[in-house]
Design a protein around this motif. Sequence first.
Motif, PDB file in Angstrom:
ATOM      1  N   SER A  83       1.290  -0.887   0.202  1.00 27.04           N
ATOM      2  CA  SER A  83       0.138   0.027  -0.149  1.00 27.04           C
ATOM      3  C   SER A  83       0.581   1.294   0.174  1.00 27.04           C
ATOM      4  O   SER A  83       0.395   2.280  -0.367  1.00 27.04           O
ATOM      5  CB  SER A  83      -0.670   0.035   1.158  1.00 27.04           C
ATOM      6  OG  SER A  83      -0.305  -0.119   2.701  1.00 27.04           O
ATOM      7  N   ALA A  84       1.757   1.191   1.125  1.00 28.35           N
ATOM      8  CA  ALA A  84       2.723   2.393   0.602  1.00 28.35           C
ATOM      9  C   ALA A  84       3.787   2.398  -0.522  1.00 28.35           C
ATOM     10  O   ALA A  84       3.386   4.006  -1.269  1.00 28.35           O
ATOM     11  CB  ALA A  84       3.999   2.249   1.550  1.00 28.35           C
ATOM     12  N   ALA A  85       3.455   1.433  -1.245  1.00 31.32           N
ATOM     13  CA  ALA A  85       4.532   1.177  -2.856  1.00 31.32           C
ATOM     14  C   ALA A  85       3.155   2.716  -3.789  1.00 31.32           C
ATOM     15  O   ALA A  85       3.924   3.361  -4.285  1.00 31.32           O
ATOM     16  CB  ALA A  85       4.600   0.359  -3.069  1.00 31.32           C
ATOM     17  N   ALA A  86       2.390   1.821  -3.361  1.00 30.99           N
ATOM     18  CA  ALA A  86       1.263   1.974  -4.340  1.00 30.99           C
ATOM     19  C   ALA A  86       0.639   3.642  -4.669  1.00 30.99           C
ATOM     20  O   ALA A  86       0.865   4.271  -5.227  1.00 30.99           O
ATOM     21  CB  ALA A  86      -0.250   1.206  -3.823  1.00 30.99           C
ATOM     22  N   MET A  87       1.158   4.040  -2.777  1.00 34.18           N
ATOM     23  CA  MET A  87       0.345   5.561  -2.445  1.00 34.18           C
ATOM     24  C   MET A  87       1.705   6.438  -3.216  1.00 34.18           C
ATOM     25  O   MET A  87       1.279   7.391  -3.830  1.00 34.18           O
ATOM     26  CB  MET A  87       0.615   5.532  -0.705  1.00 34.18           C
ATOM     27  CG  MET A  87       0.127   7.436  -0.694  1.00 34.18           C
ATOM     28  SD  MET A  87      -1.533   7.613  -1.073  1.00 34.18           S
ATOM     29  CE  MET A  87      -1.173   9.801  -0.784  1.00 34.18           C
ATOM     30  N   ALA A  88       3.501   5.900  -3.064  1.00 35.37           N
ATOM     31  CA  ALA A  88       4.031   6.258  -3.435  1.00 35.37           C
ATOM     32  C   ALA A  88       4.028   6.559  -5.003  1.00 35.37           C
ATOM     33  O   ALA A  88       4.339   7.339  -5.446  1.00 35.37           O
ATOM     34  CB  ALA A  88       5.367   6.243  -3.111  1.00 35.37           C
ATOM     35  N   LEU A  89       3.518   5.566  -5.524  1.00 33.26           N
ATOM     36  CA  LEU A  89       3.368   5.321  -7.365  1.00 33.26           C
ATOM     37  C   LEU A  89       2.628   6.529  -7.610  1.00 33.26           C
ATOM     38  O   LEU A  89       2.028   7.034  -8.796  1.00 33.26           O
ATOM     39  CB  LEU A  89       2.592   4.076  -7.715  1.00 33.26           C
ATOM     40  CG  LEU A  89       2.930   4.162  -8.746  1.00 33.26           C
ATOM     41  CD1 LEU A  89       4.642   3.809  -9.881  1.00 33.26           C
ATOM     42  CD2 LEU A  89       2.077   2.943  -9.542  1.00 33.26           C
ATOM     43  N   GLY A  90       1.332   6.709  -7.208  1.00 29.63           N
ATOM     44  CA  GLY A  90       0.152   7.892  -7.510  1.00 29.63           C
ATOM     45  C   GLY A  90       0.332   8.967  -6.594  1.00 29.63           C
ATOM     46  O   GLY A  90       0.080  10.163  -7.214  1.00 29.63           O
TER      47      GLY A  90
END
Length: 334
Positions: free
Chosen positions: A180-187
């Motif tokens: 989820s942290a990776a997805a947030m950083a990608l966004g």
Amino acid sequence: MEAALVVVVVALALGFDYTNGFHDAANAIATSVSTRALTPGIALILAAVMNFAGALLGTEVAETIATAIVNLDGASTRSELTVVLAALVGAIAWNLITWWFGLPSSSTHALIGGLVGAGLAGGMAVYWSAIVDKVVLPMVLSPLVGFGAAFAVMIGVLWIFRNASPGRTGRRFRLAQTVSAAAMALGHGLQDAQKTMGVIFLALLAAGWADPDAGIPLWVKLSAAAAISAGTYAGGWRIMRTLGRRIIDLDPARGFVAESVSAIVLYANAFLLHAPVSTTHTITSAIMGVGATHRLSAVRWGVAGNIAVAWVLTIPAAALIAALFTWVLNPILG
């Protein structure tokens, strides 16, 4: 003179991108660090890499910034570049002020406010209808959606895992927070790096150094991605403490839900609406949403109120700084 101004604008835009990175690094990793799902060092590396990747996923938000905020048609090249330069100064100044006080304000709205203030001070027309549709409505709706969706999803998670072992569940959600942290950083990279691309593209178009039909040059995309990635790696510890610990005391499940909901909101706005929304507003409201499922008093509403004041002030404050700088620059640059 125009060539020198373009170089200065590009340098300032990348400087803004860097401040955006360290100012908003907390958006992607504060929850994971505060729940000890990730160590600070690993979290920063993850956020920097995913910010870089996200910056290269599209240009729709960048084109909105470049073409749908201020109408520079008919102005001289020097006037256009002065407006862009002053807008960047206003945005950077507000980023640094809010970073110093540990307030998670929006770099997105600082840049938009800077463009509006500099444009008005420079005698340019502003696309008010586009600002309402692409900025004001998403600014209001995204936090509401983030809060409501995070609250609803967290209620569902609590119900599904109501009989599960707390220790085992906590460990699983800590692992899930890596995703989820990776997805947030990608966004975050998808949304915020594109704003810098849009400003640089605006300057290049003003000077006739880019073809509007050819789209944003590859070197602009790569440099913007690199700048926000470097800024993210530099960290934003003041704001991280506010998001990770001062609003609520997060646990891994709530951290996972807040990050996941925020990432979905960012992707939807970037790919479907082409709207430059604030990652700060989205994650902060999601954190409040998951916190409210524990009990309303679990959210430190005084801290939330201070953040809300910074949100409200961002666009007018950045606009005022940019307008003042425009009035100073215009006599100097003729």
